[in-house]
Write an enzyme that holds these catalytic residues in place. Structure first.
Site, PDB file in Angstrom:
ATOM      1  N   SER A 199       0.818  -1.220   0.000  1.00 20.48           N
ATOM      2  CA  SER A 199       0.000   0.000   0.000  1.00 20.48           C
ATOM      3  C   SER A 199       0.849   1.265   0.000  1.00 20.48           C
ATOM      4  O   SER A 199       0.452   2.278  -0.577  1.00 20.48           O
ATOM      5  CB  SER A 199      -0.936  -0.006   1.210  1.00 20.48           C
ATOM      6  N   PHE A 200       2.022   1.191   0.651  1.00 24.68           N
ATOM      7  CA  PHE A 200       2.874   2.380   0.673  1.00 24.68           C
ATOM      8  C   PHE A 200       3.298   2.775  -0.740  1.00 24.68           C
ATOM      9  O   PHE A 200       3.447   3.972  -1.038  1.00 24.68           O
ATOM     10  CB  PHE A 200       4.112   2.131   1.549  1.00 24.68           C
TER      11      PHE A 200
ATOM     12  N   VAL B 193      -4.387  -2.769   4.517  1.00 23.70           N
ATOM     13  CA  VAL B 193      -3.411  -2.729   5.602  1.00 23.70           C
ATOM     14  C   VAL B 193      -4.068  -3.311   6.843  1.00 23.70           C
ATOM     15  O   VAL B 193      -5.148  -2.872   7.241  1.00 23.70           O
ATOM     16  CB  VAL B 193      -2.932  -1.293   5.867  1.00 23.70           C
ATOM     17  N   ILE B 194      -3.434  -4.331   7.421  1.00 22.07           N
ATOM     18  CA  ILE B 194      -4.003  -5.009   8.589  1.00 22.07           C
ATOM     19  C   ILE B 194      -3.054  -4.851   9.762  1.00 22.07           C
ATOM     20  O   ILE B 194      -1.844  -5.080   9.638  1.00 22.07           O
ATOM     21  CB  ILE B 194      -4.250  -6.502   8.305  1.00 22.07           C
TER      22      ILE B 194
ATOM     23  N   GLU C 172       1.793  -6.544  14.952  1.00 22.89           N
ATOM     24  CA  GLU C 172       2.234  -6.424  16.348  1.00 22.89           C
ATOM     25  C   GLU C 172       2.786  -5.039  16.662  1.00 22.89           C
ATOM     26  O   GLU C 172       2.880  -4.642  17.820  1.00 22.89           O
ATOM     27  CB  GLU C 172       3.324  -7.460  16.642  1.00 22.89           C
TER      28      GLU C 172
ATOM     29  N   HIS D 161       4.024  -0.272  12.788  1.00 21.88           N
ATOM     30  CA  HIS D 161       4.213  -0.148  11.335  1.00 21.88           C
ATOM     31  C   HIS D 161       2.885   0.133  10.632  1.00 21.88           C
ATOM     32  O   HIS D 161       2.829   0.908   9.680  1.00 21.88           O
ATOM     33  CB  HIS D 161       4.850  -1.430  10.792  1.00 21.88           C
TER      34      HIS D 161
ATOM     35  N   PHE E 164      -9.511   6.681  -2.827  1.00 28.54           N
ATOM     36  CA  PHE E 164      -8.869   5.973  -1.707  1.00 28.54           C
ATOM     37  C   PHE E 164      -9.609   4.660  -1.431  1.00 28.54           C
ATOM     38  O   PHE E 164     -10.575   4.618  -0.675  1.00 28.54           O
ATOM     39  CB  PHE E 164      -8.907   6.872  -0.462  1.00 28.54           C
TER      40      PHE E 164
ATOM     41  N   ARG F 256     -15.408  -6.561   4.173  1.00 29.87           N
ATOM     42  CA  ARG F 256     -15.538  -5.338   3.371  1.00 29.87           C
ATOM     43  C   ARG F 256     -14.999  -5.501   1.942  1.00 29.87           C
ATOM     44  O   ARG F 256     -14.907  -4.534   1.190  1.00 29.87           O
ATOM     45  CB  ARG F 256     -14.818  -4.179   4.074  1.00 29.87           C
TER      46      ARG F 256
HETATM   47  N1  LIG Z   1       1.935  -4.718   6.454  1.00 33.21           N
HETATM   48  C1  LIG Z   1       1.375  -4.276   5.276  1.00 33.21           C
HETATM   49  C2  LIG Z   1       2.116  -3.624   4.294  1.00 33.21           C
HETATM   50  N2  LIG Z   1       3.445  -3.394   4.474  1.00 33.21           N
HETATM   51  C3  LIG Z   1       4.322  -3.090   3.362  1.00 33.21           C
HETATM   52  C4  LIG Z   1       4.319  -1.606   2.950  1.00 33.21           C
HETATM   53  O1  LIG Z   1       3.113  -1.275   2.281  1.00 33.21           O
HETATM   54  C5  LIG Z   1       5.480  -1.342   1.999  1.00 33.21           C
HETATM   55  O2  LIG Z   1       5.330  -2.157   0.853  1.00 33.21           O
HETATM   56  C6  LIG Z   1       6.817  -1.611   2.638  1.00 33.21           C
HETATM   57  O3  LIG Z   1       6.897  -0.894   3.859  1.00 33.21           O
HETATM   58  C7  LIG Z   1       7.992  -1.226   1.722  1.00 33.21           C
HETATM   59  O4  LIG Z   1       7.891   0.129   1.371  1.00 33.21           O
HETATM   60  N3  LIG Z   1       1.528  -3.217   3.152  1.00 33.21           N
HETATM   61  C8  LIG Z   1       0.182  -3.418   2.942  1.00 33.21           C
HETATM   62  O5  LIG Z   1      -0.334  -3.044   1.893  1.00 33.21           O
HETATM   63  N4  LIG Z   1      -0.560  -4.041   3.896  1.00 33.21           N
HETATM   64  C9  LIG Z   1      -0.011  -4.475   5.067  1.00 33.21           C
HETATM   65  O6  LIG Z   1      -0.747  -5.051   5.934  1.00 33.21           O
HETATM   66  C1  LIG Z   2       0.851  -3.079   8.536  1.00 32.85           C
HETATM   67  C2  LIG Z   2       2.091  -3.845   8.620  1.00 32.85           C
HETATM   68  O1  LIG Z   2       3.127  -3.481   8.103  1.00 32.85           O
HETATM   69  C3  LIG Z   2       2.055  -5.022   9.536  1.00 32.85           C
HETATM   70  O2  LIG Z   2       1.231  -6.003   8.958  1.00 32.85           O
HETATM   71  C4  LIG Z   2       3.431  -5.601   9.784  1.00 32.85           C
HETATM   72  O3  LIG Z   2       3.260  -6.469  10.868  1.00 32.85           O
HETATM   73  P1  LIG Z   2       4.087  -6.208  12.239  1.00 32.85           P
HETATM   74  O4  LIG Z   2       3.614  -4.873  12.797  1.00 32.85           O
HETATM   75  O5  LIG Z   2       3.706  -7.376  13.152  1.00 32.85           O
HETATM   76  O6  LIG Z   2       5.548  -6.199  11.889  1.00 32.85           O
END
Ligand SMILES: Nc1c(NC[C@H](O)[C@H](O)[C@H](O)CO)[nH]c(=O)[nH]c1=O
Ligand SMILES: CC(=O)[C@@H](O)COP(=O)(O)O
Length: 156
Positions: free
Chosen positions: A63-64, A88-89, A92, A95, A120, A134
């Site tokens: 997503s980033f 994005v879920i 722990e 992040h 969005f 959803r």
């Molecule tokens: N944890 C999730 C991520 N993490 C990855 C970031 O989006 C990105 O790709 C990384 O930080 C490298 O820049 N992305 C999601 O879309 N959903 C998640 O739950």
């Molecule tokens: C949203 C995230 O990047 C997340 O899923 C990564 O998991 P964690 O916070 O347990 O490293």
């Protein structure tokens, strides 16, 4: 509980999308969810007159990266609106907060900087079940909701 049925819309109120070109940028993280969001968005666009040849789909790692992917699409493709799809879920750590903040602010910035609406379509959920609910589950499909928003914004 604020959730409504994300799939419901009154077809009679939606402009015909046959003359619009749409971009869809899809995150590869949580593909079970993002693919259902994409299929819902694609179905809603086609149901409202969009031509398959006028839908440009790109994939990005997470997503980033939606922000850069949408920026690149705006700069290289002639599209009337873009749907940014991600999920994005909460894990722990914190992040989750930074990814959500980054993609949210980034898409806001794109809407301000460019003259192409970026919708969005990012589910930011506490649990996978909330995401499943959803993206074609009991609360409908946010991809449908966002496709309708894209048509309306392209028609603005
Ligand atoms: N944890 C999730 C991520 N993490 C990855 C970031 O989006 C990105 O790709 C990384 O930080 C490298 O820049 N992305 C999601 O879309 N959903 C998640 O739950
Ligand atoms: C949203 C995230 O990047 C997340 O899923 C990564 O998991 P964690 O916070 O347990 O490293």
């Amino acid at each position: 509980m604020a959730t409504t049925d994300l799939s419901y819309y009154d077809k009679a109120t939606i402009p015909n999308a046959k003359n619009f070109r749409f971009g869809i940028v899809v995150s590869e993280w949580n593909p079970e969810i993002t693919n259902n969001l994409y299929l819902g968005a694609q179905e809603a666009l086609l149901e409202n007159g969009a031509l398959q040849g006028n839908i440009v789909k790109w994939d990005v790692p997470g997503s980033f990266e939606l922000v850069y992917g949408c920026k690149k699409m705006i700069e290289t493709q002639k599209v009337d609106a873009i749907i940014a799809i991600g999920n994005v879920i909460q894990g722990e750590t914190k992040h989750f907060d930074f990814v959500c903040e980054g993609v949210t602010q980034g898409i806001v910035d794109l809407n301000v900087k460019y003259d192409v609406p970026v919708i969005f379509c990012v589910l930011t959920d506490n649990t996978k079940q909330q995401s499943l609910d959803r993206s074609g589950g009991k609360h409908g499909n946010k991809g449908i909701e966002c496709a309708i928003a894209a048509i309306k914004m392209a028609n603005l």
